[in-house]
Write a protein that holds these residues in place. Structure first.
Motif, short mmCIF file in Angstrom:
data_model
loop_
_atom_site.label_atom_id
_atom_site.label_comp_id
_atom_site.label_asym_id
_atom_site.label_seq_id
_atom_site.Cartn_x
_atom_site.Cartn_y
_atom_site.Cartn_z
N ALA A 106 -14.10 1.68 -4.16
CA ALA A 106 -14.60 3.05 -4.85
C ALA A 106 -13.67 3.98 -4.45
O ALA A 106 -12.95 4.06 -3.30
CB ALA A 106 -15.91 3.27 -4.54
N ILE A 107 -13.76 5.17 -4.98
CA ILE A 107 -12.80 6.46 -4.33
C ILE A 107 -14.05 7.38 -4.49
O ILE A 107 -14.98 7.56 -5.34
CB ILE A 107 -11.89 6.90 -5.46
CG1 ILE A 107 -10.81 5.87 -5.46
CG2 ILE A 107 -11.25 8.25 -5.03
CD1 ILE A 107 -9.92 6.05 -6.94
N SER A 108 -14.02 8.34 -3.50
CA SER A 108 -15.04 9.51 -3.30
C SER A 108 -14.27 10.73 -3.21
O SER A 108 -13.43 10.81 -2.30
CB SER A 108 -15.92 9.21 -2.03
OG SER A 108 -17.02 9.97 -2.31
N SER A 109 -14.53 11.65 -4.13
CA SER A 109 -13.98 13.21 -3.95
C SER A 109 -14.82 13.96 -4.72
O SER A 109 -16.07 13.53 -5.25
CB SER A 109 -12.79 13.09 -4.46
OG SER A 109 -12.00 14.07 -4.38
N LEU A 157 -4.82 11.90 -3.30
CA LEU A 157 -5.96 11.14 -4.16
C LEU A 157 -5.46 10.33 -5.11
O LEU A 157 -6.15 9.21 -5.34
CB LEU A 157 -6.87 11.99 -4.86
CG LEU A 157 -8.18 11.88 -5.43
CD1 LEU A 157 -9.03 11.24 -4.24
CD2 LEU A 157 -8.78 12.89 -6.28
N VAL A 158 -4.39 10.26 -5.73
CA VAL A 158 -3.67 9.65 -6.45
C VAL A 158 -3.39 8.08 -6.06
O VAL A 158 -3.61 7.22 -6.55
CB VAL A 158 -2.29 10.07 -7.24
CG1 VAL A 158 -1.20 10.02 -6.27
CG2 VAL A 158 -2.17 9.15 -8.36
N ARG A 162 0.76 -1.11 0.21
CA ARG A 162 0.04 -0.15 -0.09
C ARG A 162 0.88 1.40 0.25
O ARG A 162 2.02 1.37 0.51
CB ARG A 162 -0.92 0.01 1.37
CG ARG A 162 -2.01 -1.29 1.16
CD ARG A 162 -2.88 -0.81 2.44
NE ARG A 162 -4.09 -1.62 2.09
CZ ARG A 162 -5.24 -1.56 2.77
NH1 ARG A 162 -5.12 -0.49 3.95
NH2 ARG A 162 -6.38 -2.04 2.78
N PRO A 163 0.18 2.17 -0.62
CA PRO A 163 1.06 3.65 -0.43
C PRO A 163 1.24 3.93 1.25
O PRO A 163 0.30 3.72 2.04
CB PRO A 163 0.18 4.58 -1.04
CG PRO A 163 -0.65 3.83 -1.90
CD PRO A 163 -0.87 2.36 -1.52
N VAL A 164 2.30 4.96 1.29
CA VAL A 164 2.52 5.42 2.66
C VAL A 164 1.22 6.07 3.12
O VAL A 164 0.56 7.02 2.40
CB VAL A 164 3.77 6.26 2.68
CG1 VAL A 164 3.80 6.67 3.92
CG2 VAL A 164 5.03 5.30 2.20
N GLY A 165 0.89 6.06 4.24
CA GLY A 165 -0.21 7.05 5.05
C GLY A 165 -1.24 6.32 4.93
O GLY A 165 -2.30 7.31 5.51
N ILE A 166 -1.83 5.16 4.35
CA ILE A 166 -3.23 4.74 4.22
C ILE A 166 -3.58 4.31 5.72
O ILE A 166 -2.85 3.71 6.70
CB ILE A 166 -3.18 3.59 3.29
CG1 ILE A 166 -2.70 3.83 1.86
CG2 ILE A 166 -4.83 3.01 3.36
CD1 ILE A 166 -3.47 4.90 1.33
N THR A 181 -9.44 11.58 0.42
CA THR A 181 -8.15 11.86 1.14
C THR A 181 -8.31 12.25 2.73
O THR A 181 -9.48 12.89 2.89
CB THR A 181 -7.58 13.10 0.27
OG1 THR A 181 -8.76 14.03 -0.01
CG2 THR A 181 -6.76 12.62 -0.93
N SER A 182 -7.21 12.09 3.62
CA SER A 182 -7.61 12.38 4.99
C SER A 182 -7.47 14.12 4.97
O SER A 182 -6.90 14.72 3.95
CB SER A 182 -6.12 11.97 5.77
OG SER A 182 -4.92 12.46 5.06
N GLY A 183 -8.29 14.61 5.78
CA GLY A 183 -8.58 16.10 5.82
C GLY A 183 -9.52 16.50 4.96
O GLY A 183 -10.04 17.78 5.03
#
Length: 320
Positions: free
Chosen positions: A241-244, A227-228, A35-39, A203-205
């Protein structure tokens, strides 16, 4: 949105060749993939349980007073004079938002719709659109960097809501959008109602996280720093899913043709340029720059260049 002529930088450089596989597999299939960092899975509970849009006219900003001063000749003692004295405008931006604010794969320069706006503000201050320092920040950084005085403003698809108005000041609206979903083609997902107990990345925040956590269908919100990174998780089947906001989701869909945007807008998200509280003179100055961009066609030309459609700039709303 029209497909770009070049392979997007984010796909080539950031996604590292991760290919989206079609088909409605569950997000749990590849749950053990890197996973990417920070998930954060699940995302921490949002601090504000109440609707952050209640309690103010969130689109209403300070009205400009008179004509813009000549570049380099700001009123004595003003926030603008301090910025000119410092020699450059410092702007917090995203460097991974394709078409909004990202590094051109050929030149390496930051380009995009929001970069165009930032350069217009710098030109109004200095007479030079390059008298600017861009600082890449995450979604969660947007308020703290302003409160610590590390940037003069933030131009990073920041939704104006009443909770944020208590922390920072905003310009008038420069972009209209709303929260939706990006899913894999063939997933069968049509909206939030289909995501009960399933993982959705945001995304956080961002305001997307609390909106997901309040949704009646009870999806599982997963947070990322960028987001990427959500797109990486979607491609690896680690989320469903992604939500934004839909304007940002559309840039992800351009980069991965195996995805599509679904569902109605579940929010109304006006974006404004964020500035420190108390810098009312700077807010009025920036609003005058935005008024000029609406009047001279610069806003429309930039929007058409980056998104391929001729839209009308949001009508400004003022409170004095």
């Amino acid at each position: 949105m029209r497909a770009p002529g070049l392979v997007p930088l984010l796909v080539a450089a950031l996604l590292g060749g991760c290919a989206a596989a079609p088909g409605p597999r569950s997000a749990e299939v590849d749950a053990g993939a890197p996973r990417p960092v920070g998930i954060q899975d699940p995302a921490p509970p949002a601090s504000a349980a109440a609707d952050a849009t209640i309690g103010c006219d969130r689109r209403a900003s300070l009205r400009p007073r008179g004509a813009l001063p000549p570049p380099g000749r700001m009123p004595a003692g003003s926030t603008m004079a301090r910025i000119v004295r410092d020699g450059r405008l410092v702007v917090g931006i995203d460097q991974d938002a394709y078409r909004f604010s990202y590094r051109d794969p050929i030149t390496g320069n930051l380009v995009g719709f929001e970069i165009d706006i930032a350069r217009r503000v710098a030109a109004a201050l200095f007479g030079d659109p390059d008298a600017i320092h861009f600082r890449a920040i995450t979604t969660a950084d947007r308020v703290p960097v302003l409160q610590r005085g590390e940037v003069d403003m933030v131009i990073r698809t920041m939704t104006m809501n009443c909770e944020r108005w208590r922390q920072v000041s905003f310009s008038t609206e420069y972009l209209s959008s709303g929260q939706r979903l990006l899913v894999r083609e063939g997933s069968g997902i049509r909206g939030l109602a289909d995501l009960g107990g399933r993982k959705v990345c945001a995304t956080s925040g961002s305001s997307s996280i609390p909106n997901l956590q309040r949704a009646p269908s009870r999806p599982i919100a997963v947070s990322s720093q960028l987001l990427v990174d959500c797109l990486v998780l979607l491609q690896q089947h680690q989320v469903d899913a992604i939500s934004s906001i839909d304007t940002l989701l559309a840039t992800l869909a351009v980069q991965d043709p195996n995805t599509r945007i679904v569902g109605d807008r579940i929010t109304d998200d006006p974006a404004g340029i964020a500035m420190p509280q108390g810098a009312d003179d700077l807010v009025r100055f920036v609003n005058a720059v935005l008024d000029r961009m609406r009047a001279d066609g610069t806003w429309t030309a930039s929007y058409r260049r980056w998104f391929g459609t001729a839209e009308t700039a949001p009508t400004p709303r003022y409170r004095d």
